[in-house]
Write a protein that holds these residues in place. Structure first.
Motif, short mmCIF file in Angstrom:
data_model
loop_
_atom_site.label_atom_id
_atom_site.label_comp_id
_atom_site.label_asym_id
_atom_site.label_seq_id
_atom_site.Cartn_x
_atom_site.Cartn_y
_atom_site.Cartn_z
N GLY A 20 -10.43 -10.09 7.23
CA GLY A 20 -11.84 -10.06 7.57
C GLY A 20 -12.00 -9.50 8.97
N PRO A 21 -13.23 -9.24 9.40
CA PRO A 21 -13.47 -8.68 10.73
C PRO A 21 -12.89 -9.52 11.87
CG PRO A 21 -15.45 -8.48 9.41
CD PRO A 21 -14.48 -9.32 8.62
N ALA A 22 -13.06 -10.83 11.82
CA ALA A 22 -12.54 -11.69 12.88
C ALA A 22 -11.01 -11.67 12.89
CB ALA A 22 -13.05 -13.12 12.72
N GLU A 23 -10.41 -11.71 11.71
CA GLU A 23 -8.95 -11.64 11.63
C GLU A 23 -8.44 -10.30 12.15
OE1 GLU A 23 -7.85 -14.34 7.73
OE2 GLU A 23 -8.76 -12.36 7.41
N ALA A 24 -9.17 -9.24 11.85
CA ALA A 24 -8.77 -7.91 12.33
C ALA A 24 -8.79 -7.86 13.85
CB ALA A 24 -9.71 -6.85 11.74
N PHE A 25 -9.85 -8.36 14.44
CA PHE A 25 -9.97 -8.37 15.90
C PHE A 25 -8.84 -9.20 16.51
CE2 PHE A 25 -11.56 -9.04 20.07
CZ PHE A 25 -12.47 -8.02 20.32
N ALA A 26 -8.66 -10.40 15.99
CA ALA A 26 -7.62 -11.29 16.52
C ALA A 26 -6.23 -10.69 16.27
CB ALA A 26 -7.73 -12.67 15.87
N ARG A 67 -5.25 -21.76 12.22
CA ARG A 67 -4.80 -21.29 10.89
C ARG A 67 -4.84 -19.77 10.82
NH1 ARG A 67 -7.80 -25.68 8.89
NH2 ARG A 67 -9.47 -24.30 8.22
N MET A 68 -5.88 -19.17 11.43
CA MET A 68 -5.98 -17.72 11.43
C MET A 68 -4.80 -17.12 12.19
SD MET A 68 -9.05 -15.20 12.73
CE MET A 68 -9.06 -15.91 14.35
N PHE A 69 -4.47 -17.66 13.36
CA PHE A 69 -3.33 -17.15 14.12
C PHE A 69 -2.02 -17.38 13.38
CE2 PHE A 69 -6.20 -17.09 17.82
CZ PHE A 69 -5.97 -15.78 18.21
N ASP A 70 -1.89 -18.51 12.70
CA ASP A 70 -0.68 -18.77 11.91
C ASP A 70 -0.53 -17.70 10.82
OD1 ASP A 70 -0.14 -21.01 13.44
OD2 ASP A 70 -0.90 -22.42 11.93
N LYS A 71 -1.64 -17.36 10.16
CA LYS A 71 -1.63 -16.33 9.12
C LYS A 71 -1.21 -14.98 9.71
CE LYS A 71 -4.69 -13.64 6.12
NZ LYS A 71 -6.05 -13.50 5.58
#
Length: 149
Positions: A20-26, A67-71
Motif C-alpha cells: 500500500g502507499p504507506a508501506e511503500a513510503f516506509a 507490524r508494517m516494519f516487521d513485514k
C-alpha cells in the motif's frame, strides 16, 4: 550494474510484492536507513516519529507501524532490496515522490556523514522517482541546512 538496473531487469518476476502507499513510503525509508547493510532497532525507533508527523501515518497505532516494519524487514531479508524497492516505487503515489526523496535525504544526512553507498542510493532513488535536478538540489540544500546544527 546499478541497484535500479537490477530492479528494472527483475520486473515481472515471481518475487513481486504488493504494498500500500504507506508501506511503500516506509519501505523506501527502511532501505535508506539500511543502506549501510544493517537496520538497527534504534534506527527504526528514530524513523517512527518522523513518519508519525506525516498525514499518511497519523492514524497508525504503534503496533500497526511495528507490524508494517516487521513485514518490510521480512521482504528485505527473504526477497532482497531490489524486490522491495520495485514494489515500493510501483505502489507510491506520484504526489509523494518528492516527499519520500526529501525524507530519504534527511535520513542520509542525519548522522552528518554521507557514505558513497548512501550517495549512490540517493542518486538512484532520484532517478527512479524522476525527480528533476532542480528539485533534487533544492531538497538537498534544505536538508543540509536542517541537519547542520
Amino acid at each position: 550494474m546499478g541497484l535500479f538496473d537490477r530492479v528494472r531487469l527483475s520486473k515481472g518476476s515471481k518475487n513481486e510484492v504488493a504494498l500500500g502507499p504507506a508501506e511503500a513510503f516506509a519501505g523506501i525509508a527502511l532501505i535508506v536507513i539500511g543502506s549501510d547493510g544493517h537496520i538497527a532497532d534504534s534506527e527504526v525507533e528514530l524513523l517512527i516519529p518522523l513518519l508519525r508527523r506525516m498525514h499518511l501515518f497519523r492514524s497508525y497505532p504503534s503496533e500497526v507501524l511495528q507490524r508494517m516494519f516487521d513485514k518490510l524487514v521480512g521482504i528485505l531479508r527473504r526477497q532482497g532490496i531490489d524486490v522491495l524497492m520495485q514494489a515500493a516505487i510501483q505502489a507510491l503515489p506520484h504526489d509523494l515522490y518528492d516527499t519520500v526523496f526529501a525524507v530519504a535525504t534527511d535520513l542520509i544526512l542525519a548522522d552528518g556523514e554521507v557514505t558513497e553507498e548512501e550517495e549512490n542510493l540517493l542518486s538512484s532513488l532520484c532517478e527512479a522517482l524522476e525527480i528533476s535536478d532542480e528539485i533534487a538540489q533544492e531538497i538537498i540544500r534544505v536538508m543540509l541546512i536542517k541537519n547542520k546544527g
